[in-house]
Design an enzyme around this catalytic site. Structure first.
Site, PDB file in Angstrom:
ATOM      1  N   LYS A  22       6.671 -12.616 -13.395  1.00  0.00           N
ATOM      2  CA  LYS A  22       7.190 -11.256 -13.176  1.00  0.00           C
ATOM      3  C   LYS A  22       7.120 -10.891 -11.698  1.00  0.00           C
ATOM      4  CE  LYS A  22       4.288  -7.668 -13.929  1.00  0.00           C
ATOM      5  NZ  LYS A  22       4.036  -6.708 -12.833  1.00  0.00           N
ATOM      6  N   ASN A  23       5.965 -11.138 -11.080  1.00  0.00           N
ATOM      7  CA  ASN A  23       5.768 -10.671  -9.706  1.00  0.00           C
ATOM      8  C   ASN A  23       6.479 -11.530  -8.661  1.00  0.00           C
ATOM      9  OD1 ASN A  23       4.373  -8.534 -10.693  1.00  0.00           O
ATOM     10  ND2 ASN A  23       2.332  -9.303 -10.145  1.00  0.00           N
ATOM     11  N   ARG A  98       6.566   0.592  -9.800  1.00  0.00           N
ATOM     12  CA  ARG A  98       6.312   0.690  -8.365  1.00  0.00           C
ATOM     13  C   ARG A  98       7.059  -0.361  -7.553  1.00  0.00           C
ATOM     14  NH1 ARG A  98       2.145   3.093  -5.992  1.00  0.00           N
ATOM     15  NH2 ARG A  98       2.361   1.449  -4.482  1.00  0.00           N
ATOM     16  N   CYS A 122      -1.015   5.423  -9.157  1.00  0.00           N
ATOM     17  CA  CYS A 122      -0.865   4.965 -10.534  1.00  0.00           C
ATOM     18  C   CYS A 122      -2.250   4.741 -11.105  1.00  0.00           C
ATOM     19  CB  CYS A 122      -0.013   3.711 -10.612  1.00  0.00           C
ATOM     20  SG  CYS A 122      -0.842   2.252 -10.025  1.00  0.00           S
ATOM     21  N   ARG A 127      -2.639   3.465  -4.110  1.00  0.00           N
ATOM     22  CA  ARG A 127      -1.544   2.556  -3.769  1.00  0.00           C
ATOM     23  C   ARG A 127      -0.482   3.134  -2.827  1.00  0.00           C
ATOM     24  NH1 ARG A 127       0.213  -0.858  -8.944  1.00  0.00           N
ATOM     25  NH2 ARG A 127       0.782  -2.387  -7.372  1.00  0.00           N
ATOM     26  N   PRO A 128      -0.864   3.409  -1.580  1.00  0.00           N
ATOM     27  CA  PRO A 128       0.122   3.898  -0.606  1.00  0.00           C
ATOM     28  C   PRO A 128       1.128   2.818  -0.212  1.00  0.00           C
ATOM     29  CG  PRO A 128      -1.992   3.487   0.471  1.00  0.00           C
ATOM     30  CD  PRO A 128      -2.199   3.227  -1.003  1.00  0.00           C
ATOM     31  N   VAL A 129       2.208   3.222   0.484  1.00  0.00           N
ATOM     32  CA  VAL A 129       3.203   2.242   0.955  1.00  0.00           C
ATOM     33  C   VAL A 129       3.321   2.281   2.488  1.00  0.00           C
ATOM     34  CG1 VAL A 129       4.581   2.085  -1.159  1.00  0.00           C
ATOM     35  CG2 VAL A 129       5.096   3.880   0.514  1.00  0.00           C
ATOM     36  N   ASP A 130       2.261   2.787   3.150  1.00  0.00           N
ATOM     37  CA  ASP A 130       2.310   2.933   4.605  1.00  0.00           C
ATOM     38  C   ASP A 130       2.608   1.614   5.331  1.00  0.00           C
ATOM     39  OD1 ASP A 130      -0.250   2.309   3.507  1.00  0.00           O
ATOM     40  OD2 ASP A 130      -1.173   2.596   5.464  1.00  0.00           O
ATOM     41  N   LEU A 131       2.131   0.496   4.784  1.00  0.00           N
ATOM     42  CA  LEU A 131       2.340  -0.782   5.488  1.00  0.00           C
ATOM     43  C   LEU A 131       3.792  -1.247   5.389  1.00  0.00           C
ATOM     44  CD1 LEU A 131      -0.933  -2.609   4.353  1.00  0.00           C
ATOM     45  CD2 LEU A 131      -0.523  -1.305   6.446  1.00  0.00           C
ATOM     46  N   ASP A 312      -5.427  -9.380 -10.611  1.00  0.00           N
ATOM     47  CA  ASP A 312      -4.665  -9.312 -11.860  1.00  0.00           C
ATOM     48  C   ASP A 312      -5.296 -10.134 -12.992  1.00  0.00           C
ATOM     49  OD1 ASP A 312      -2.893  -7.635 -10.612  1.00  0.00           O
ATOM     50  OD2 ASP A 312      -1.311  -9.127 -10.339  1.00  0.00           O
ATOM     51  N   ILE A 334      -9.715  -4.996  -4.443  1.00  0.00           N
ATOM     52  CA  ILE A 334      -8.314  -4.696  -4.082  1.00  0.00           C
ATOM     53  C   ILE A 334      -7.919  -3.268  -4.479  1.00  0.00           C
ATOM     54  CG2 ILE A 334      -5.905  -5.462  -4.261  1.00  0.00           C
ATOM     55  CD1 ILE A 334      -7.644  -7.648  -3.067  1.00  0.00           C
ATOM     56  N   ARG A 404       5.577  -4.746 -20.341  1.00  0.00           N
ATOM     57  CA  ARG A 404       6.065  -4.784 -18.962  1.00  0.00           C
ATOM     58  C   ARG A 404       5.807  -6.148 -18.339  1.00  0.00           C
ATOM     59  NH1 ARG A 404       3.792  -0.223 -15.331  1.00  0.00           N
ATOM     60  NH2 ARG A 404       5.002  -1.544 -13.946  1.00  0.00           N
TER      61      ARG A 404
HETATM   62  C1  EPZ Z   1       1.194  -6.768  -6.024  1.00  0.00           C
HETATM   63  O1  EPZ Z   1       1.182  -5.357  -5.882  1.00  0.00           O
HETATM   64  C2  EPZ Z   1       1.364  -7.041  -7.500  1.00  0.00           C
HETATM   65  N1  EPZ Z   1       2.624  -6.443  -7.940  1.00  0.00           N
HETATM   66  C3  EPZ Z   1       0.195  -6.469  -8.283  1.00  0.00           C
HETATM   67  O2  EPZ Z   1       0.340  -6.828  -9.642  1.00  0.00           O
HETATM   68  C4  EPZ Z   1      -1.101  -7.081  -7.733  1.00  0.00           C
HETATM   69  O3  EPZ Z   1      -2.205  -6.494  -8.381  1.00  0.00           O
HETATM   70  C5  EPZ Z   1      -1.201  -6.854  -6.232  1.00  0.00           C
HETATM   71  O4  EPZ Z   1      -0.011  -7.363  -5.583  1.00  0.00           O
HETATM   72  C6  EPZ Z   1      -2.416  -7.522  -5.595  1.00  0.00           C
HETATM   73  O5  EPZ Z   1      -2.375  -8.908  -5.844  1.00  0.00           O
HETATM   74  C7  EPZ Z   1       3.778  -7.081  -7.717  1.00  0.00           C
HETATM   75  O6  EPZ Z   1       3.823  -8.156  -7.124  1.00  0.00           O
HETATM   76  C8  EPZ Z   1       5.028  -6.442  -8.221  1.00  0.00           C
HETATM   77  P1  EPZ Z   1      -0.611  -4.935  -2.387  1.00  0.00           P
HETATM   78  P2  EPZ Z   1       1.334  -4.676  -4.452  1.00  0.00           P
HETATM   79  O7  EPZ Z   1       0.371  -4.240  -1.526  1.00  0.00           O
HETATM   80  O8  EPZ Z   1       2.266  -5.492  -3.637  1.00  0.00           O
HETATM   81  C9  EPZ Z   1      -3.180  -1.448  -0.344  1.00  0.00           C
HETATM   82  C10 EPZ Z   1       0.309  -6.484 -11.981  1.00  0.00           C
HETATM   83  O9  EPZ Z   1      -0.589  -6.204 -12.821  1.00  0.00           O
HETATM   84  N2  EPZ Z   1      -1.944  -1.075   0.345  1.00  0.00           N
HETATM   85  O10 EPZ Z   1      -0.954  -6.357  -2.062  1.00  0.00           O
HETATM   86  O11 EPZ Z   1       1.627  -3.248  -4.679  1.00  0.00           O
HETATM   87  C11 EPZ Z   1      -3.074  -1.206  -1.863  1.00  0.00           C
HETATM   88  O12 EPZ Z   1      -3.347   0.141  -2.178  1.00  0.00           O
HETATM   89  C12 EPZ Z   1       0.398  -5.779 -10.641  1.00  0.00           C
HETATM   90  O13 EPZ Z   1       1.195  -7.326 -12.212  1.00  0.00           O
HETATM   91  C13 EPZ Z   1      -1.984  -0.090   1.322  1.00  0.00           C
HETATM   92  O14 EPZ Z   1      -3.041   0.480   1.615  1.00  0.00           O
HETATM   93  O15 EPZ Z   1      -0.155  -4.832  -3.917  1.00  0.00           O
HETATM   94  C14 EPZ Z   1      -4.104  -2.174  -2.372  1.00  0.00           C
HETATM   95  O16 EPZ Z   1      -5.383  -1.618  -2.279  1.00  0.00           O
HETATM   96  C15 EPZ Z   1      -0.519  -4.630 -10.520  1.00  0.00           C
HETATM   97  N3  EPZ Z   1      -0.813   0.256   1.945  1.00  0.00           N
HETATM   98  C16 EPZ Z   1      -3.990  -3.366  -1.419  1.00  0.00           C
HETATM   99  O17 EPZ Z   1      -3.344  -2.843  -0.252  1.00  0.00           O
HETATM  100  C17 EPZ Z   1       0.371  -0.361   1.662  1.00  0.00           C
HETATM  101  O18 EPZ Z   1       1.398  -0.002   2.264  1.00  0.00           O
HETATM  102  C18 EPZ Z   1      -3.175  -4.539  -1.931  1.00  0.00           C
HETATM  103  O19 EPZ Z   1      -1.946  -4.064  -2.429  1.00  0.00           O
HETATM  104  C19 EPZ Z   1       0.396  -1.366   0.688  1.00  0.00           C
HETATM  105  C20 EPZ Z   1      -0.782  -1.712   0.037  1.00  0.00           C
END
Ligand code: EPZ
Length: 426
Positions: A22-23, A98, A122, A127-131, A312, A334, A404
């Site tokens: 999926k991911n 998301r 969520c 889970r911000p998207v600032d990066l 995960d 995480i 999902r």
């Molecule tokens: C991906 O989410 C996966 N989703 C998640 O799987 C998985 O848990 C996660 O990576 C970690 O491995 C998909 O691939 C669709 P991140 P993602 O950005 O990309 C922080 C599942 O169950 N962060 O690596 O959203 C964030 O809050 C799902 O299948 C910021 O601070 O994860 C987290 O603490 C759930 N700012 C950490 O980084 C940002 O702009 C890692 O998140 C982005 C992230």
């Protein structure tokens, strides 16, 4: 909403086919927006999140043809985005999934603009998207946050840049990689995520004509090109589904072959499972998993970005530890709120104490079936695993989260002897 009724205590025996990831599939579908010539994806899992992403691509003007994969595995999607009819990812779709935010990079890179609803928090954390936004800004996009939407513009196109991520993010790396593929000049991503899903995305983009080096390491270099062409790409096997079913086999004391699984992609989890007393043996088609001898041992684990132990698989591993000998400490680094399964596992007789980001699990002889419910995908599946091993009946309510991310979960488990049925209600 459907629920699963499980009568526990039956060891799993047989084989389970592992679906496409999926991911990996979700960012690959977003990458379909980068080319006017179409993208064919094989081995796409048939899941609710894939349907949501198809719906989103449709809103943006893409057409998606879905048919059974000719190899018999999953679906084959042909994504065609000749032109965009909208640049907006609406709130109603983004709030359901998301990963919708992954269309941001492709839209800005190819179309020069995007309006994407902010995903918000969520169940598992803020889970911000600032990066994601930082990376696009470094590449010259102008970004405004207005009325809950990200408004991004780059009318003259994106420019190659040096993007140093302050922390590792899978999604931000993917968005930056897709945007950089069509940017003018070279982009260097530092502290990039190294997950197999990133390597898969880079492989697909490369097949489409992108110039990428270093995917799978923490430094990725991308030389932008002016356009990408059609490619056909097969989605990698789902490493989280693999780990989940490996844990199911170990927890029930069974012996299962995971067909199509890639043991290397779960190396950290495999090493921990072996420490606990699970045997994993490579086969020609994947690997076999069984308990080496008797009750498992408690083992400590800490979640980390790849190649560390995946967040995960944290909930599923915790379910495994509930009946291990001795104690196990599980630390989640995480996401800040990813222990929703703890009170539900406790209702099944597990002995778990949470202190901040760590949970101490003291193994009990046996779990007992109970009605349970969870609010995210991996927490829900951990309750299914616990139910398979528990004495008596477990009802897992509100399983829409499971749908999902797990394809035909009850069919795959049922084929290995699990007593599990889906029924309406709950
Ligand atoms: C991906 O989410 C996966 N989703 C998640 O799987 C998985 O848990 C996660 O990576 C970690 O491995 C998909 O691939 C669709 P991140 P993602 O950005 O990309 C922080 C599942 O169950 N962060 O690596 O959203 C964030 O809050 C799902 O299948 C910021 O601070 O994860 C987290 O603490 C759930 N700012 C950490 O980084 C940002 O702009 C890692 O998140 C982005 C992230």
């Amino acid at each position: 909403m459907d629920r699963l009724r499980i009568r526990g205590g039956k060891p799993l025996h047989g084989e389970i086919p592992i679906s496409g990831a999926k991911n990996a599939a979700l960012p690959l579908m977003a990458a379909g927006l980068l080319s006017a010539e179409g993208l064919t994806l094989d081995n796409v899992p048939d899941l609710a999140d894939i349907a949501s992403m198809s719906q989103l691509l449709g809103v943006l003007g893409a057409t998606i043809e879905s048919k059974p994969d000719p190899s018999g595995r999953g679906r084959q999607l042909l994504i065609r985005a000749d032109r965009f009819t909208s640049f907006e990812a609406p709130y109603d779709i983004v709030r359901k999934m998301r990963a919708s935010v992954l269309v941001l990079g492709p839209l800005v890179a190819r179309g020069g603009q995007a309006r994407v609803s902010l995903p918000g928090g969520c169940a598992i954390g803020n889970r911000p998207v600032d990066l994601h936004l930082m990376a696009l800004e470094e590449m010259g996009a102008e970004i405004l946050l207005e009325a809950g939407y990200i408004e991004a513009r780059a009318p003259k196109g994106l420019k190659g840049a040096r993007v140093a991520f302050p922390m590792v993010s899978v999604g931000a790396t993917e968005n930056a990689l897709m945007a950089a593929a069509l940017a003018d000049g070279e982009t260097v991503l530092l502290n990039a995520a190294r997950e197999p899903e990133i390597i898969d995305l880079a492989a697909c983009l490369t097949a489409m004509g992108a110039k990428i080096e270093g995917a799978g390491t923490d430094t990725i270099r991308v030389r932008g090109v002016t356009s990408l062409h059609h490619a056909r790409h097969t989605v990698i096997a789902d490493r989280i589904e693999t780990g989940t079913f490996a844990i199911a086999a170990a927890l029930t004391g069974g012996d299962v072959e995971l067909v199509g699984a890639d043991l290397e992609h779960i190396a950290a989890a495999a090493a921990i499972l072996e420490d606990a007393g699970v045997s994993l043996t490579p086969t020609a088609r994947g690997f076999r998993v069984a308990r080496a001898n008797g009750r498992l041992e408690g083992v400590d684990v800490m979640t980390e970005p790849y190649p560390g132990f995946p967040t995960d698989l944290q909930a599923q591993f915790m379910a495994l530890m509930t009946t291990a000998k001795g104690a196990a400490m599980v630390t989640e680094t995480i996401f800040e709120n990813r222990f929703m399964h703890v009170p539900e596992l406790a209702r099944m007789g597990a002995n778990i104490n949470v202190h901040g980001a760590s949970a101490m699990i003291r193994g009990v002889e046996r779990l007992k079936g109970a009605p349970v419910m969870a609010t995210d995908l991996r927490a829900s599946v951990s309750l299914v695993l616990a139910g398979l091993a528990a004495e008596g009946e477990t009802l897992v309510n509100r399983i829409y989260h499971l749908d999902r991310g797990y394809e035909r979960v009850e069919a795959k488990l049922g084929a290995c002897g699990a007593d599990i049925i889906r029924e309406p209600g709950g």
